[in-house]
Design a protein around this motif. Structure first.
Motif, mmCIF file in Angstrom:
data_model
loop_
_atom_site.group_PDB
_atom_site.id
_atom_site.type_symbol
_atom_site.label_atom_id
_atom_site.label_comp_id
_atom_site.label_asym_id
_atom_site.label_seq_id
_atom_site.Cartn_x
_atom_site.Cartn_y
_atom_site.Cartn_z
ATOM 1 N N ARG A 1 0.897 -1.118 0.013
ATOM 2 C CA ARG A 1 0.030 0.081 0.152
ATOM 3 C C ARG A 1 0.855 1.302 0.003
ATOM 4 O O ARG A 1 0.569 2.202 -0.713
ATOM 5 C CB ARG A 1 -0.965 -0.098 0.994
ATOM 6 C CG ARG A 1 -1.733 1.551 1.431
ATOM 7 C CD ARG A 1 -2.323 1.837 0.190
ATOM 8 N NE ARG A 1 -3.921 1.347 0.308
ATOM 9 C CZ ARG A 1 -4.317 0.851 -0.756
ATOM 10 N NH1 ARG A 1 -3.748 0.957 -1.820
ATOM 11 N NH2 ARG A 1 -5.545 0.632 -0.838
ATOM 12 N N ALA A 2 1.897 1.296 0.722
ATOM 13 C CA ALA A 2 2.692 2.624 0.836
ATOM 14 C C ALA A 2 3.406 2.880 -0.606
ATOM 15 O O ALA A 2 3.860 4.097 -0.506
ATOM 16 C CB ALA A 2 3.776 2.338 2.201
ATOM 17 N N TYR A 3 3.382 1.950 -1.456
ATOM 18 C CA TYR A 3 4.125 2.295 -2.630
ATOM 19 C C TYR A 3 3.123 2.589 -3.697
ATOM 20 O O TYR A 3 3.476 2.679 -5.154
ATOM 21 C CB TYR A 3 5.052 1.071 -3.006
ATOM 22 C CG TYR A 3 6.164 0.952 -2.133
ATOM 23 C CD1 TYR A 3 7.559 1.421 -2.440
ATOM 24 C CD2 TYR A 3 5.975 0.610 -0.816
ATOM 25 C CE1 TYR A 3 8.243 1.596 -1.730
ATOM 26 C CE2 TYR A 3 6.937 0.660 0.082
ATOM 27 C CZ TYR A 3 8.347 1.312 -0.524
ATOM 28 O OH TYR A 3 9.437 1.323 0.342
ATOM 29 N N ASP A 4 1.904 2.984 -3.460
ATOM 30 C CA ASP A 4 0.994 3.591 -4.173
ATOM 31 C C ASP A 4 0.694 2.741 -5.319
ATOM 32 O O ASP A 4 0.543 3.205 -6.620
ATOM 33 C CB ASP A 4 1.163 5.078 -4.595
ATOM 34 C CG ASP A 4 1.400 5.808 -3.452
ATOM 35 O OD1 ASP A 4 0.706 5.805 -2.857
ATOM 36 O OD2 ASP A 4 2.319 6.807 -3.661
ATOM 37 N N PRO A 5 0.468 1.445 -5.294
ATOM 38 C CA PRO A 5 -0.354 0.936 -6.574
ATOM 39 C C PRO A 5 -1.438 1.307 -6.745
ATOM 40 O O PRO A 5 -2.322 1.845 -6.178
ATOM 41 C CB PRO A 5 -0.474 -0.850 -6.020
ATOM 42 C CG PRO A 5 -0.570 -0.541 -4.626
ATOM 43 C CD PRO A 5 0.033 0.705 -4.233
ATOM 44 N N ARG A 6 -2.078 1.412 -8.051
ATOM 45 C CA ARG A 6 -3.286 1.864 -8.669
ATOM 46 C C ARG A 6 -4.460 1.238 -7.911
ATOM 47 O O ARG A 6 -5.475 1.728 -7.584
ATOM 48 C CB ARG A 6 -3.444 1.697 -10.156
ATOM 49 C CG ARG A 6 -2.360 2.421 -10.956
ATOM 50 C CD ARG A 6 -3.006 3.946 -11.051
ATOM 51 N NE ARG A 6 -2.056 4.740 -11.667
ATOM 52 C CZ ARG A 6 -2.212 5.104 -13.115
ATOM 53 N NH1 ARG A 6 -3.510 4.694 -13.721
ATOM 54 N NH2 ARG A 6 -1.413 5.715 -13.817
ATOM 55 N N PHE A 7 -4.330 -0.040 -7.685
ATOM 56 C CA PHE A 7 -5.282 -0.939 -7.104
ATOM 57 C C PHE A 7 -4.541 -1.992 -6.144
ATOM 58 O O PHE A 7 -3.507 -2.597 -6.833
ATOM 59 C CB PHE A 7 -6.203 -1.546 -8.006
ATOM 60 C CG PHE A 7 -7.085 -0.569 -8.856
ATOM 61 C CD1 PHE A 7 -8.272 -0.296 -8.366
ATOM 62 C CD2 PHE A 7 -6.437 -0.359 -10.195
ATOM 63 C CE1 PHE A 7 -9.155 0.806 -9.009
ATOM 64 C CE2 PHE A 7 -7.430 0.637 -10.826
ATOM 65 C CZ PHE A 7 -8.636 1.183 -10.206
ATOM 66 N N LEU A 8 -5.150 -2.439 -5.139
ATOM 67 C CA LEU A 8 -4.527 -3.368 -4.381
ATOM 68 C C LEU A 8 -5.597 -4.311 -3.686
ATOM 69 O O LEU A 8 -6.552 -3.734 -2.945
ATOM 70 C CB LEU A 8 -3.587 -2.973 -3.287
ATOM 71 C CG LEU A 8 -2.834 -4.043 -2.424
ATOM 72 C CD1 LEU A 8 -1.466 -3.060 -1.795
ATOM 73 C CD2 LEU A 8 -3.493 -4.417 -1.208
ATOM 74 N N PHE A 9 -5.738 -5.430 -3.904
ATOM 75 C CA PHE A 9 -6.591 -6.291 -3.256
ATOM 76 C C PHE A 9 -6.030 -7.591 -2.625
ATOM 77 O O PHE A 9 -5.016 -7.940 -2.800
ATOM 78 C CB PHE A 9 -7.689 -6.827 -4.494
ATOM 79 C CG PHE A 9 -8.398 -5.756 -5.234
ATOM 80 C CD1 PHE A 9 -9.564 -5.345 -4.434
ATOM 81 C CD2 PHE A 9 -8.058 -5.325 -6.448
ATOM 82 C CE1 PHE A 9 -10.436 -4.229 -5.163
ATOM 83 C CE2 PHE A 9 -8.605 -4.089 -6.883
ATOM 84 C CZ PHE A 9 -10.039 -3.681 -6.506
ATOM 85 N N ALA A 10 -6.761 -8.175 -1.807
ATOM 86 C CA ALA A 10 -6.275 -9.411 -0.957
ATOM 87 C C ALA A 10 -7.280 -10.605 -1.224
ATOM 88 O O ALA A 10 -8.485 -10.348 -1.541
ATOM 89 C CB ALA A 10 -6.419 -8.935 0.514
ATOM 90 N N TRP A 11 -6.807 -11.571 -1.002
ATOM 91 C CA TRP A 11 -7.733 -12.987 -1.094
ATOM 92 C C TRP A 11 -7.704 -13.198 0.662
ATOM 93 O O TRP A 11 -7.308 -12.625 1.276
ATOM 94 C CB TRP A 11 -6.757 -13.988 -1.476
ATOM 95 C CG TRP A 11 -6.781 -14.173 -3.172
ATOM 96 C CD1 TRP A 11 -7.271 -13.176 -3.741
ATOM 97 C CD2 TRP A 11 -6.322 -15.054 -3.649
ATOM 98 N NE1 TRP A 11 -7.088 -13.644 -5.324
ATOM 99 C CE2 TRP A 11 -6.363 -14.904 -4.979
ATOM 100 C CE3 TRP A 11 -5.767 -16.559 -3.552
ATOM 101 C CZ2 TRP A 11 -5.963 -15.676 -6.270
ATOM 102 C CZ3 TRP A 11 -5.246 -17.193 -4.554
ATOM 103 C CH2 TRP A 11 -5.301 -16.882 -6.014
#
Length: 534
Positions: free
Chosen positions: A424-434
């Motif tokens: 998250r701290a590296y600014d992905p456009r989107f981040l999801f989790a299983w």
């Protein structure tokens, strides 16, 4: 041939155990998501219906093009806090008149749609996504403003919401406000700072101060309609651009506004007819990740079930094997993939990742990070071998990469490995989790063990006896705490991801994200990575 061959055996006992563990987590997830769907509860939902109003998600459904998906974002926001799950707001991406839009909707069944601290965090994250991907935004407004008991946490940061609206407008990204009910105090600036404003007749109320506040401040007697009613704003103040007869008419007019935006994507979407489905059943994604994340799994089995035609052109397959890298397409969009294989990142994996990220930037190809890492390797041999400078090289490459990044936490995502894999701290456009994912500074047992060793050494240095029974109790307590704080629902509640998803939906979710990403122009870094310590 670059089509992946699968060795997964759906008939095996191991597969069945993994699938059963994943389904149990999905049941837990469904229970928590149902709390967000319930809004303020049956009592307040029925009260809302009796007023002739639609619920937030019903408004969204009528706004969207028929039979098109809605990618809801942060549905578990505020989970584990003192505020209701969902943070009294719905956010997501959907298609309106053929245009991908960021949509936010206040949930008026939760304290009248009032904003609490988590509402702000959720709204800010939605803006980040909309702004980065140049998505027109539609705000379905019905809120009494700030939740006053928590004003100290809302007032100062909350002003950024209005800054964001004006910045989007200045960047040429359209903003639309549809006001269904109250939009008072600071909330009045949402329509005030939007490019297009629609208000529902005899329902919308937009004023900086309602009649009681006006009475207290000026002594003036007034009523809702003359002070801030929809018809007044349409006829007198000019704040409303369109006056709607009812909610359905307001949503129809919002669709018409979007149809007139003359909005085009930066990149043409791939022809869906030419896109090949994966050769393996996506339902089998349920049985790949072990219930015990200490057990490794082959991420190629995941890749084979999400990329087009299961076609994956692996890069440096014999070097740094704990990190799988390669090229593929997903719903017709080219992607570079980095996926953890055995959990630990060594020097070779770090250097391989840095080179691969540079190549993706040279070719303007988005990157997809599939997490299952315990972090960078520790120990005398690895420290002497340069693991710090090589790990820093990977983190440097991720930090300064300019192509869009997508991240999916499948299993573990611990320590600096979380950073190197674009957390998250590296600014992905989107981040999801299983539901199987876990993330923390380190594993619960390791963290508790480190604390125990430090406490034991401290006691020895002071010449004091060490209480082994108290140590065992402390370790158990710390392990339990870290375990609970590592779980995806806890992390999602704090908006450290954009949602916990069913593994079977991964290809669809990533396809929607890639489509949104291609609304905005982007160009990879051609250098500018800073100093790589060699």
């Amino acid at each position: 041939m670059t089509v992946l061959a699968s060795s997964l055996d759906p008939a095996s006992t191991e597969y069945a155990e993994h699938r059963e563990a994943m389904l149990a987590r999905l049941d837990e997830l469904g229970t928590e998501q149902a709390k967000a769907l319930a809004g303020g509860g049956e009592k307040y939902v029925q009260r809302h219906y009796k007023r002739g109003k639609l619920l937030a998600r019903e408004r969204i459904e009528l706004l969207l093009d028929p039979d098109t998906p809605f990618l809801e974002l942060s549905p578990l926001a505020a989970w584990g806090s003192d505020y209701p799950v969902g943070a009294s707001m719905v956010t997501g991406i959907g298609v309106v008149e053929g245009v991908e839009c960021l949509i936010t909707a206040n949930d008026p069944t939760v304290r009248g749609g009032a904003s609490n601290p988590w509402t702000l965090k959720k709204a800010f994250r939605a803006h980040e996504i909309g702004h980065a991907n140049r998505l027109p935004s539609i705000h379905l407004v019905e809120s009494g403003g700030a939740d006053l008991p928590s004003q100290k946490e809302i007032f100062i940061p909350g002003g950024a919401l209005f800054k964001h609206l004006t910045q989007s407008s200045a960047a040429g990204i359209p903003t639309v406000a549809v006001v269904f009910g109250n939009s008072t105090a600071g909330g009045a600036y949402v329509p005030g700072m939007s490019d297009h404003v629609i208000m529902v007749k005899e329902r919308a109320k937009v004023f900086l101060g309602g009649p009681p506040l006006v009475k207290m401040a000026t002594g003036e007697e007034s009523d809702d309609e003359s002070l801030g009613g929809a018809e007044m704003h349409a006829r007198t103040s000019g704040l409303a651009d369109y006056l709607a007869e009812d909610e359905h008419d307001a949503l129809r007019q919002a669709r018409r506004v979007v149809s007139r935006l003359n909005w085009r994507k930066e990149y043409a979407d791939p022809d869906p007819v030419s896109v090949a489905e994966p050769k393996y059943d996506q339902d089998e994604l349920l049985g790949i990740v072990p219930g015990d994340l200490k057990k490794p799994f082959d991420p190629r089995e995941v890749i084979a079930r999400i990329v087009d035609g299961s076609d994956f052109d692996e890069f440096k397959p014999l070097y740094g094997p704990s990190l799988v890298t390669g090229w593929a397409a997903l719903h017709g969009y080219p992607v570079g993939i980095l996926a953890n294989a055995q959990g630990v990142l060594f020097s070779e994996e770090s250097q391989k990742a840095a080179q691969f990220i540079q190549l993706a930037n040279q070719r303007d190809i988005p990157l997809l990070f599939l997490h299952n890492t315990t972090g960078y390797m520790v120990g005398k041999e690895y420290e002497q071998g340069g693991i710090i400078k090589h790990g820093a090289m990977m983190i440097n490459a991720v930090s300064n990469s300019r192509v869009p990044h997508l991240s999916v936490l499948m299993g573990a995502s611990y320590g600096a490995g979380h950073y190197g894999m674009c957390g998250r701290a590296y600014d992905p456009r989107f981040l999801f989790a299983w539901p199987s994912a876990k993330s923390a500074v380190m594993g619960p047992q390791q963290l508790a063990g480190v604390l125990s060793i430090v406490a034991r050494q401290s006691a020895a240095a002071k010449g004091q006896p060490y209480d082994d029974e108290a140590d065992a109790a402390l370790r158990a307590m710390v392990e339990q705490q870290i375990e609970s704080e590592s779980l995806p629902m806890f992390l999602s509640g704090r908006l450290y991801d954009d949602g916990v998803i069913d593994p079977r939906d991964t290809r669809t979710v990533l396809g929607l994200c890639l489509s949104a990403i291609h609304t905005a122009p982007y160009e990879g870094a051609r250098g500018g990575f800073g100093v790589f310590r060699m």
